[in-house]
Design a protein around this motif. Structure first.
Motif, PDB file in Angstrom:
ATOM      1  N   GLY A   1     -36.192  18.643 -13.960  1.00 52.46           N
ATOM      2  CA  GLY A   1     -35.249  19.755 -13.827  1.00 52.46           C
ATOM      3  C   GLY A   1     -34.311  19.856 -15.017  1.00 52.46           C
ATOM      4  N   HIS A   2     -34.074  21.091 -15.470  1.00 52.42           N
ATOM      5  CA  HIS A   2     -33.140  21.360 -16.569  1.00 52.42           C
ATOM      6  C   HIS A   2     -31.722  21.114 -16.078  1.00 52.42           C
ATOM      7  N   LEU A   3     -30.967  20.321 -16.835  1.00 56.54           N
ATOM      8  CA  LEU A   3     -29.582  20.012 -16.470  1.00 56.54           C
ATOM      9  C   LEU A   3     -28.589  20.736 -17.367  1.00 56.54           C
ATOM     10  N   GLY A   4     -28.843  20.738 -18.654  1.00 56.17           N
ATOM     11  CA  GLY A   4     -27.927  21.323 -19.623  1.00 56.17           C
ATOM     12  C   GLY A   4     -28.315  20.881 -21.022  1.00 56.17           C
ATOM     13  N   HIS A   5     -27.293  20.669 -21.872  1.00 56.57           N
ATOM     14  CA  HIS A   5     -27.547  20.302 -23.266  1.00 56.57           C
ATOM     15  C   HIS A   5     -26.577  19.217 -23.718  1.00 56.57           C
ATOM     16  N   SER A   6     -26.960  18.501 -24.765  1.00 58.48           N
ATOM     17  CA  SER A   6     -26.123  17.461 -25.350  1.00 58.48           C
ATOM     18  C   SER A   6     -25.615  17.936 -26.706  1.00 58.48           C
ATOM     19  N   PHE A   7     -24.336  17.649 -26.956  1.00 54.38           N
ATOM     20  CA  PHE A   7     -23.693  18.024 -28.217  1.00 54.38           C
ATOM     21  C   PHE A   7     -22.974  16.807 -28.788  1.00 54.38           C
ATOM     22  N   ASN A   8     -22.724  16.818 -30.071  1.00 55.59           N
ATOM     23  CA  ASN A   8     -22.072  15.691 -30.746  1.00 55.59           C
ATOM     24  C   ASN A   8     -20.571  15.896 -30.917  1.00 55.59           C
ATOM     25  N   ASP A   9     -19.943  16.608 -29.984  1.00 59.15           N
ATOM     26  CA  ASP A   9     -18.503  16.852 -30.077  1.00 59.15           C
ATOM     27  C   ASP A   9     -17.750  16.232 -28.903  1.00 59.15           C
ATOM     28  N   GLY A  10     -18.281  15.146 -28.363  1.00 57.73           N
ATOM     29  CA  GLY A  10     -17.647  14.453 -27.237  1.00 57.73           C
ATOM     30  C   GLY A  10     -16.540  13.523 -27.707  1.00 57.73           C
ATOM     31  N   PRO A  11     -15.978  12.754 -26.775  1.00 57.17           N
ATOM     32  CA  PRO A  11     -14.867  11.851 -27.101  1.00 57.17           C
ATOM     33  C   PRO A  11     -15.262  10.823 -28.168  1.00 57.17           C
ATOM     34  N   LYS A  12     -14.517  10.803 -29.247  1.00 57.16           N
ATOM     35  CA  LYS A  12     -14.812   9.897 -30.369  1.00 57.16           C
ATOM     36  C   LYS A  12     -14.576   8.436 -29.990  1.00 57.16           C
ATOM     37  N   ASN A  13     -13.692   8.193 -29.009  1.00 58.10           N
ATOM     38  CA  ASN A  13     -13.383   6.811 -28.626  1.00 58.10           C
ATOM     39  C   ASN A  13     -14.440   6.206 -27.690  1.00 58.10           C
TER      40      ASN A  13
ATOM     41  N   PHE B   1     -19.956  15.007 -19.439  1.00 54.09           N
ATOM     42  CA  PHE B   1     -20.032  13.555 -19.363  1.00 54.09           C
ATOM     43  C   PHE B   1     -20.316  13.027 -20.764  1.00 54.09           C
ATOM     44  N   ASP B   2     -19.829  11.815 -21.048  1.00 51.28           N
ATOM     45  CA  ASP B   2     -20.097  11.260 -22.382  1.00 51.28           C
ATOM     46  C   ASP B   2     -21.351  10.398 -22.427  1.00 51.28           C
ATOM     47  N   ARG B   3     -21.986  10.189 -21.268  1.00 49.25           N
ATOM     48  CA  ARG B   3     -23.256   9.452 -21.216  1.00 49.25           C
ATOM     49  C   ARG B   3     -23.875   9.615 -19.836  1.00 49.25           C
ATOM     50  N   ALA B   4     -25.171   9.379 -19.780  1.00 49.21           N
ATOM     51  CA  ALA B   4     -25.927   9.439 -18.522  1.00 49.21           C
ATOM     52  C   ALA B   4     -26.214   8.030 -18.031  1.00 49.21           C
ATOM     53  N   ILE B   5     -26.661   7.942 -16.801  1.00 46.79           N
ATOM     54  CA  ILE B   5     -27.154   6.663 -16.286  1.00 46.79           C
ATOM     55  C   ILE B   5     -28.465   6.373 -17.020  1.00 46.79           C
ATOM     56  N   LYS B   6     -28.527   5.205 -17.620  1.00 48.40           N
ATOM     57  CA  LYS B   6     -29.649   4.850 -18.504  1.00 48.40           C
ATOM     58  C   LYS B   6     -31.003   5.048 -17.826  1.00 48.40           C
ATOM     59  N   GLY B   7     -31.878   5.767 -18.534  1.00 43.58           N
ATOM     60  CA  GLY B   7     -33.244   5.974 -18.084  1.00 43.58           C
ATOM     61  C   GLY B   7     -33.446   7.134 -17.122  1.00 43.58           C
ATOM     62  N   ASN B   8     -32.366   7.771 -16.676  1.00 42.93           N
ATOM     63  CA  ASN B   8     -32.504   8.828 -15.669  1.00 42.93           C
ATOM     64  C   ASN B   8     -32.424  10.243 -16.216  1.00 42.93           C
ATOM     65  N   VAL B   9     -32.019  10.381 -17.482  1.00 46.30           N
ATOM     66  CA  VAL B   9     -31.945  11.700 -18.119  1.00 46.30           C
ATOM     67  C   VAL B   9     -32.809  11.675 -19.371  1.00 46.30           C
ATOM     68  N   ALA B  10     -33.717  12.632 -19.445  1.00 46.78           N
ATOM     69  CA  ALA B  10     -34.629  12.734 -20.588  1.00 46.78           C
ATOM     70  C   ALA B  10     -34.102  13.754 -21.589  1.00 46.78           C
ATOM     71  N   LEU B  11     -34.360  13.507 -22.858  1.00 49.07           N
ATOM     72  CA  LEU B  11     -33.985  14.435 -23.920  1.00 49.07           C
ATOM     73  C   LEU B  11     -35.208  15.237 -24.333  1.00 49.07           C
ATOM     74  N   ASP B  12     -35.008  16.517 -24.582  1.00 49.66           N
ATOM     75  CA  ASP B  12     -36.075  17.386 -25.053  1.00 49.66           C
ATOM     76  C   ASP B  12     -35.459  18.314 -26.097  1.00 49.66           C
TER      77      ASP B  12
ATOM     78  N   ALA C   1     -32.741  24.567 -32.920  1.00 54.21           N
ATOM     79  CA  ALA C   1     -32.974  23.383 -32.095  1.00 54.21           C
ATOM     80  C   ALA C   1     -31.684  22.925 -31.414  1.00 54.21           C
ATOM     81  N   ARG C   2     -31.792  22.702 -30.094  1.00 54.13           N
ATOM     82  CA  ARG C   2     -30.708  22.085 -29.327  1.00 54.13           C
ATOM     83  C   ARG C   2     -31.313  20.950 -28.509  1.00 54.13           C
ATOM     84  N   THR C   3     -30.498  19.943 -28.193  1.00 53.64           N
ATOM     85  CA  THR C   3     -30.967  18.838 -27.369  1.00 53.64           C
ATOM     86  C   THR C   3     -30.789  19.206 -25.906  1.00 53.64           C
ATOM     87  N   GLU C   4     -31.922  19.414 -25.243  1.00 54.93           N
ATOM     88  CA  GLU C   4     -31.910  19.761 -23.819  1.00 54.93           C
ATOM     89  C   GLU C   4     -31.934  18.480 -22.998  1.00 54.93           C
ATOM     90  N   LEU C   5     -31.209  18.488 -21.891  1.00 56.59           N
ATOM     91  CA  LEU C   5     -31.161  17.353 -20.980  1.00 56.59           C
ATOM     92  C   LEU C   5     -31.914  17.716 -19.708  1.00 56.59           C
TER      93      LEU C   5
END
Length: 155
Positions: free
Chosen positions: A124-136, A94-105, A113-117
């Motif tokens: 609950g651990h969901l996954g990780h965030s990366f900066n290689d998503g859709p540029k548009n 996904f290129d974004r979460a529903i605002k306020g419902n996913v925390a970054l760690d 260091a990786r950004t954990e979601l």
């Protein structure tokens, strides 16, 4: 100099206590045994032990229906279907979460260091965030374990 060191130690101790308290202010708190009763073994491994499911193992990778993806542990809405895309990574993205419902760690499990979601309601651990998503759009890729999600189709 001694006063400066003492001041620094007091500030460090206070900030550590504050961070620990903030992390424990989840809306859903359960014991290890309660989570094990509620979740499947795979869900428990991912959501509570910060594990990772095998790539391409989730049927949600191929889901193209309209709806909302919620936390499999507490049903908090996390992602809208219109923000899902095929990243080719093997996990729902996904290129974004529903605002306020996913925390970054920050996660150092691989030695860097990786950004954990995490679910902001149950932690609950969901996954990780990366900066290689859709540029548009946002440029972000939220790489999410499918087993951490449940899909609710739009009615």
């Amino acid at each position: 100099m001694r006063k400066l060191v003492i001041l620094f130690l007091l500030i460090a101790a206070f900030s550590t206590t504050t961070n620990a308290q903030n992390k424990n202010k989840r809306k859903v708190n359960k014991t290890k045994n309660e989570w094990k009763q509620l979740l499947t073994p795979k869900q428990y491994y991912v959501l509570r032990e910060a594990g990772t499911e095998r790539p391409n193992s989730s049927p949600l990778n191929y889901n193209k229906e309209k709806g909302v993806y919620v936390c499999a542990a507490c049903n908090t809405p996390l992602y809208k279907s219109e923000h899902k895309y095929d990243s080719g990574s093997g996990w729902p993205s996904f290129d974004r979460a529903i605002k306020g419902n996913v925390a970054l760690d920050t996660d150092y499990k691989l030695g860097y260091a990786r950004t954990e979601l995490k679910c902001n309601t149950c932690g609950g651990h969901l996954g990780h965030s990366f900066n290689d998503g859709p540029k548009n759009t946002t440029g972000k890729r939220h790489c999410i374990n499918g087993v951490a999600l449940e899909f609710i189709p739009k009615k």
